[in-house]
Write an enzyme that holds these catalytic residues in place. Structure first.
Site, PDB file in Angstrom:
ATOM      1  N   ASP A 117      85.011 -31.383  52.881  1.00 11.09           N
ATOM      2  CA  ASP A 117      86.110 -32.093  53.538  1.00 11.09           C
ATOM      3  C   ASP A 117      85.588 -33.431  54.092  1.00 11.09           C
ATOM      4  O   ASP A 117      84.585 -33.405  54.798  1.00 11.09           O
ATOM      5  CB  ASP A 117      86.611 -31.136  54.622  1.00 11.09           C
ATOM      6  CG  ASP A 117      87.301 -31.791  55.798  1.00 11.09           C
ATOM      7  OD1 ASP A 117      87.684 -32.949  55.700  1.00 11.09           O
ATOM      8  OD2 ASP A 117      87.448 -31.096  56.818  1.00 11.09           O
ATOM      9  N   ASP A 130      97.680 -20.534  59.701  1.00 11.94           N
ATOM     10  CA  ASP A 130      96.353 -21.107  59.887  1.00 11.94           C
ATOM     11  C   ASP A 130      95.564 -20.323  60.934  1.00 11.94           C
ATOM     12  O   ASP A 130      96.126 -19.871  61.944  1.00 11.94           O
ATOM     13  CB  ASP A 130      96.534 -22.555  60.366  1.00 11.94           C
ATOM     14  CG  ASP A 130      95.227 -23.342  60.433  1.00 11.94           C
ATOM     15  OD1 ASP A 130      94.544 -23.437  59.406  1.00 11.94           O
ATOM     16  OD2 ASP A 130      94.903 -23.848  61.527  1.00 11.94           O
ATOM     17  N   TYR A 153      97.077 -30.603  60.527  1.00 15.24           N
ATOM     18  CA  TYR A 153      96.613 -29.546  61.432  1.00 15.24           C
ATOM     19  C   TYR A 153      96.544 -29.969  62.897  1.00 15.24           C
ATOM     20  O   TYR A 153      96.022 -29.224  63.721  1.00 15.24           O
ATOM     21  CB  TYR A 153      95.256 -29.010  60.971  1.00 15.24           C
ATOM     22  CG  TYR A 153      95.347 -28.244  59.665  1.00 15.24           C
ATOM     23  CD1 TYR A 153      96.107 -27.071  59.578  1.00 15.24           C
ATOM     24  CD2 TYR A 153      94.718 -28.700  58.516  1.00 15.24           C
ATOM     25  CE1 TYR A 153      96.212 -26.379  58.380  1.00 15.24           C
ATOM     26  CE2 TYR A 153      94.816 -28.010  57.319  1.00 15.24           C
ATOM     27  CZ  TYR A 153      95.573 -26.844  57.258  1.00 15.24           C
ATOM     28  OH  TYR A 153      95.677 -26.153  56.072  1.00 15.24           O
ATOM     29  N   ARG A 183     101.966 -19.859  55.310  1.00 15.35           N
ATOM     30  CA  ARG A 183     100.510 -19.724  55.290  1.00 15.35           C
ATOM     31  C   ARG A 183     100.096 -19.973  56.736  1.00 15.35           C
ATOM     32  O   ARG A 183     100.264 -21.072  57.264  1.00 15.35           O
ATOM     33  CB  ARG A 183      99.892 -20.738  54.339  1.00 15.35           C
ATOM     34  CG  ARG A 183      98.350 -20.697  54.244  1.00 15.35           C
ATOM     35  CD  ARG A 183      97.695 -21.577  55.284  1.00 15.35           C
ATOM     36  NE  ARG A 183      96.260 -21.743  55.056  1.00 15.35           N
ATOM     37  CZ  ARG A 183      95.456 -22.383  55.901  1.00 15.35           C
ATOM     38  NH1 ARG A 183      95.929 -22.917  57.022  1.00 15.35           N
ATOM     39  NH2 ARG A 183      94.186 -22.507  55.633  1.00 15.35           N
ATOM     40  N   GLU A 235      95.001 -17.266  57.112  1.00 18.36           N
ATOM     41  CA  GLU A 235      93.669 -17.764  56.777  1.00 18.36           C
ATOM     42  C   GLU A 235      92.644 -17.147  57.712  1.00 18.36           C
ATOM     43  O   GLU A 235      92.620 -17.440  58.899  1.00 18.36           O
ATOM     44  CB  GLU A 235      93.627 -19.286  56.905  1.00 18.36           C
ATOM     45  CG  GLU A 235      92.247 -19.859  56.643  1.00 18.36           C
ATOM     46  CD  GLU A 235      91.753 -20.827  57.688  1.00 18.36           C
ATOM     47  OE1 GLU A 235      90.741 -21.484  57.453  1.00 18.36           O
ATOM     48  OE2 GLU A 235      92.373 -20.932  58.782  1.00 18.36           O
ATOM     49  N   ASN A 244     105.524 -44.775  54.773  1.00 17.37           N
ATOM     50  CA  ASN A 244     104.076 -44.779  55.000  1.00 17.37           C
ATOM     51  C   ASN A 244     103.748 -45.326  56.378  1.00 17.37           C
ATOM     52  O   ASN A 244     104.410 -46.237  56.857  1.00 17.37           O
ATOM     53  CB  ASN A 244     103.359 -45.615  53.931  1.00 17.37           C
ATOM     54  CG  ASN A 244     103.478 -44.987  52.548  1.00 17.37           C
ATOM     55  OD1 ASN A 244     103.987 -43.871  52.418  1.00 17.37           O
ATOM     56  ND2 ASN A 244     103.032 -45.690  51.540  1.00 17.37           N
ATOM     57  N   HIS A 281      91.012 -26.681  50.364  1.00 18.02           N
ATOM     58  CA  HIS A 281      90.708 -27.918  51.098  1.00 18.02           C
ATOM     59  C   HIS A 281      89.575 -27.765  52.105  1.00 18.02           C
ATOM     60  O   HIS A 281      89.241 -28.728  52.787  1.00 18.02           O
ATOM     61  CB  HIS A 281      91.974 -28.390  51.795  1.00 18.02           C
ATOM     62  CG  HIS A 281      92.521 -27.387  52.770  1.00 18.02           C
ATOM     63  ND1 HIS A 281      92.822 -26.080  52.424  1.00 18.02           N
ATOM     64  CD2 HIS A 281      92.807 -27.481  54.086  1.00 18.02           C
ATOM     65  CE1 HIS A 281      93.273 -25.440  53.482  1.00 18.02           C
ATOM     66  NE2 HIS A 281      93.272 -26.252  54.504  1.00 18.02           N
ATOM     67  N   ASP A 282      89.046 -26.552  52.252  1.00 16.43           N
ATOM     68  CA  ASP A 282      87.955 -26.331  53.206  1.00 16.43           C
ATOM     69  C   ASP A 282      86.638 -25.979  52.516  1.00 16.43           C
ATOM     70  O   ASP A 282      85.688 -25.579  53.183  1.00 16.43           O
ATOM     71  CB  ASP A 282      88.329 -25.216  54.195  1.00 16.43           C
ATOM     72  CG  ASP A 282      89.485 -25.615  55.098  1.00 16.43           C
ATOM     73  OD1 ASP A 282      89.585 -26.811  55.443  1.00 16.43           O
ATOM     74  OD2 ASP A 282      90.299 -24.742  55.448  1.00 16.43           O
TER      75      ASP A 282
END
Ligand code: NOJ
Ligand code: NOJ
Ligand code: CA
Length: 728
Positions: free
Chosen positions: A412, A269, A140, A267, A297, A77, A367-368
């Site tokens: 978001d 972007d 992203y 996928r 996308e 983390n 998520h968008d």
């Protein structure tokens, strides 16, 4: 029309086929004692096997925001201000160790999930983006596409995750965002990273210090035109210049590194924001080494047709996330802004607009956008019914993590909260758990047509059908009124059918007469049911899908469907026979034969000599591809007339102006402004290409350049730019 399966079997014919099938099944036991494929084990060679990286037709994808799923290893983390579990803009600790844990404890298997789509695995910025006080927990804001995001894990852990998934018959898709690096422009704000791009630790360039044209420098896009969205920056994200040779080879090699670790799909972007020609050349390289499933996308908020989007879906060589269907399901079942009749119209319209509608990736939230639970005003039955619809409709369904647990969240980052629970007792989990496995066993869901059977504003009953396999789905969105379903017809063979959902959403048994009439029944308040018939013995070969969507001679192509037979027969691209690599009743792999580039019809002849239907217009590229920026100066036009390019190879329309490439762009200050026009195009590499520009007006009238053809010798590898003057 390219790549569209030709459907022969409709209505009556199908019913005849249905009875034949029963006969064939009895005969089948004698004729084919067992379906032993020529090569490999039975599981390996099935269309539904995890080894099939090209086609996801039988899969159900589960989308994970890695940071928000499960913290399996707290030692990785982040420390400092980018980590804060009480802040949705900071890292929360989720990682690949957490995904491995859930793979091992059977969470995904229990739901019938057969593919995971995870956040981009690449190294991201490790500082706070000062323009929105956010850390790069979402993946992203890349920094180095050759290294891992250390907070998700090491390369070894990534490899372990892929291997563990494969052992569980689950594929892995990575998010990949080659459009940009991180934010670098926002007024006078100073960005500590300056959008820097590294290659395995070596600095390539920062954004403000860019002396090598690594980035486009056109300020923020106003989203006004397709061109503006491609060459300008999205919200200040440092926008990569793909026609730069360094960026081009970087993105080809970076994606290959991940695919070579066994990744099954990408996928992509923000595909609306990169040149289609560059993307096609990138895909061609991907498919040469790793024929995997790629979906992009192309964000859109509506349910209507978007010609540019559909052109991309039909020509680029990749599938798209199907926002049109998502928005329609959200409208019909989430906030009731449209009716079931409207939803059916969207199914029909998309079926006509997408040449490969079964390959588009479908969803109800992501998520968008707001989570479905929030959209529906916290109505669990709406979520459950939406999943019934999603999992039985055309396209490859993707479930957004947490929605099966009724997670909430408007926009978001509220829609990216921590996974609320891993319990599998909810009805939403049961719906997924009963329908996802059906996608593996009944090919009507993967490859079938969609036929409306009964409809009103609240009720949608539709049938999917392929090669004698039938799935009938009924959904009533009205939670305070039931409907008497009279006059329902089906292609299910005569008999009694149980609800595949086991009645958890109120569904009951139906009985079907020999004429295909369903006895009258009540579809109660908010009820859903699914009935199915699986055909175990097909009379003839039926092609369901051909993947990837494009390829050059020598590439491997996977053909899925039913009734190919156990022994190898022949596969033809046009009249050319292809070398068969493997053959089973439901999956064939072949090498694309040496042929000139162009669209080819694919057909199969079984060992027994039975011919299949034709899969129309598979796109064979002329050879390995390279992206070239074509530019023409002094091409003056009147309003409504645009410049296009046509040339001597298939990729440039073979001199057919109805296939000319364009309309060209002319409004980007650093690249070209009217009367200069430009476009980035995927063309065969290492080839002498002749071309000319044409002007085409709104009615399709064509004016050719005069003089000799222009000539360019394309590079064997890498990008090029050519500029000529319009020959008056
Ligand atoms: C679309 C992604 O889905 C979104 O979450 C992201 O912020 C942008 N592209 C930029 O990468
Ligand atoms: C027709 C065009 O007018 C000419 O310029 C071009 O050379 C040929 N097509 C190529 O066949
Ligand atoms: Ca962790």
């Amino acid at each position: 029309m390219r790549n569209r399966r030709v459907e022969f079997k409709k209505g009556l014919l199908c019913r005849v086929a249905g009875s034949l099938v029963v006969l064939m099944f009895i005969v089948g036991i004698i004729v084919y004692p067992s379906i032993i494929p020529v090569f490999g084990s039975a599981a390996e060679s099935s269309d539904a096997a995890v080894s099939n990286r090209a086609s996801f037709s039988t899969d159900v994808i589960y989308q994970i925001v890695t940071d928000r799923f499960l913290d399996g290893d707290s030692t990785n983390n982040p420390e400092g201000d980018i980590f804060d579990r009480s802040n949705l803009r900071k890292y929360h600790g989720g990682d690949w160790a957490g995904i491995i844990q859930k793979l091992n404890d059977g969470y995904f298997t229990g739901l019938g999930i057969t593919a995971l789509w995870i956040s981009s695995p690449v190294e991201n910025i490790t500082t706070i983006d000062p323009s929105n006080s956010s850390a790069s927990y979402h993946g992203y804001w890349a920094r180095d596409f050759f290294r891992t995001n250390e907070f998700f894990g090491t390369m070894n852990e990534f490899q372990n995750m892929v291997n563990t998934a494969h052992e569980k018959n689950i594929k892995v898709v990575i998010d990949f965002a080659p459009n940009h690096t991180s934010t670098a422009e926002f007024g006078t704000t100073v960005f500590p990273e300056d959008g820097r791009l590294y290659r395995d630790g070596q600095l390539i360039s920062g954004f403000k210090t860019d002396t090598r044209d690594i980035f486009n420098h056109e300020s923020w896009t106003d989203f006004s035109t397709y061109e503006n969205g491609i060459y300008h920056s999205m919200y200040g994200l440092a926008d990569l210049n793909h026609i730069n040779g360094t960026v081009d080879s970087y993105m080809k090699e970076a994606v290959e590194q991940w695919l070579n670790m066994g990744v099954d799909g990408i996928r992509a972007d923000a595909v609306k924001h990169m040149p289609e020609g560059w993307q096609k050349n990138w895909l061609s390289g991907i498919y040469e080494e790793n024929p995997v499933f790629v979906f992009g996308e192309w964000f859109t908020g509506g349910t209507g047709s978007d010609a540019q989007m559909e052109k991309f879906a039909n020509e680029s060589g990749m599938s798209l996330l199907d926002f049109r269907l998502a928005n329609a399901i959200r409208g019909a079942l989430g906030n009731d802004s449209i009716t079931m009749v409207d939803l059916h119209s969207v199914i029909e319209a998309t079926g006509a607009d997408f040449e490969e509608v079964n390959d588009q990736v479908t969803f109800i939230d992501n998520h968008d956008m707001s989570r479905f639970m929030t959209l529906s005003g916290n109505n669990q039955r709406d979520v459950e019914n939406a999943y019934v619809l999603l999992l039985t409709s055309r396209g490859v369904p993707a479930v957004y993590y947490g929605t099966e647990q009724y997670a909430t969240g408007s926009s978001d980052p509220e829609n990216r909260g921590d996974m609320p629970s891993f319990s599998t007792t909810s009805n939403a989990c049961k719906v997924i758990g009963s329908l996802a496995p059906l996608r593996k066993t009944n090919p009507a869901l993967a490859y079938g047509t969609t036929n409306k059977r009964w409809i009103n504003n609240d009720v949608y009953i539709y049938e999917r059908e392929f090669a004698g396999n039938v799935v009938l789905t009924a959904v009533n969105r009205n939670q305070s009124a039931g409907y008497n379903i009279a006059g329902l017809l089906t292609n299910l063979p005569a008999g009694e059918y149980e609800d595949v959902l086991g009645g958890i959403l109120g569904g009951r048994n139906i009985s079907v007469s020999a004429a295909g009439a369903v006895t009258v029944f009540e579809l109660g308040d908010g009820e859903s049911a699914v009935w199915q018939y699986t055909n175990h013995s097909e009379a003839a070969p039926d092609i369901g899908n051909v993947d990837p969507m494009i390829g050059k001679a020598g590439n491997t192509i996977t053909i899925t469907g039913r009734g190919f037979g156990a022994a190898a027969g022949q596969v033809y691209f046009g009249t050319k026979a292809a070398v068969v690599q493997s053959w089973s009743n439901s999956k064939i792999t072949v090498t694309i034969p040496n042929a000139t580039g162009g669209v080819k019809d694919i057909s199969i002849t079984t060992a027994a000599g039975t011919k299949s239907d034709t899969y129309e217009g598979f796109e064979v590229l002329s050879g390995p591809q390279a992206a070239v920026r074509f530019k023409v100066n002094n091409a003056a036009t009147v309003y409504g007339t645009n410049v296009y390019l046509v040339g001597s190879v298939y990729e440039l329309g073979n001199w057919d102006t109805s296939l000319a490439i364009g309309p060209f762009f002319n409004s980007t200050s650093t690249i070209g402004m009217y009367p200069t026009w430009f476009y980035d195009i995927s063309v065969p590499a290492g080839t002498t290409v002749e071309y000319k520009f044409v002007k085409i007006d709104g009615s399709g009238n064509v004016v050719w350049e005069s003089g000799n053809n222009h000539t360019v010798v394309t590079l064997a590898e890498g990008t090029a730019a050519v500029t000529v003057d319009w020959q008056e």
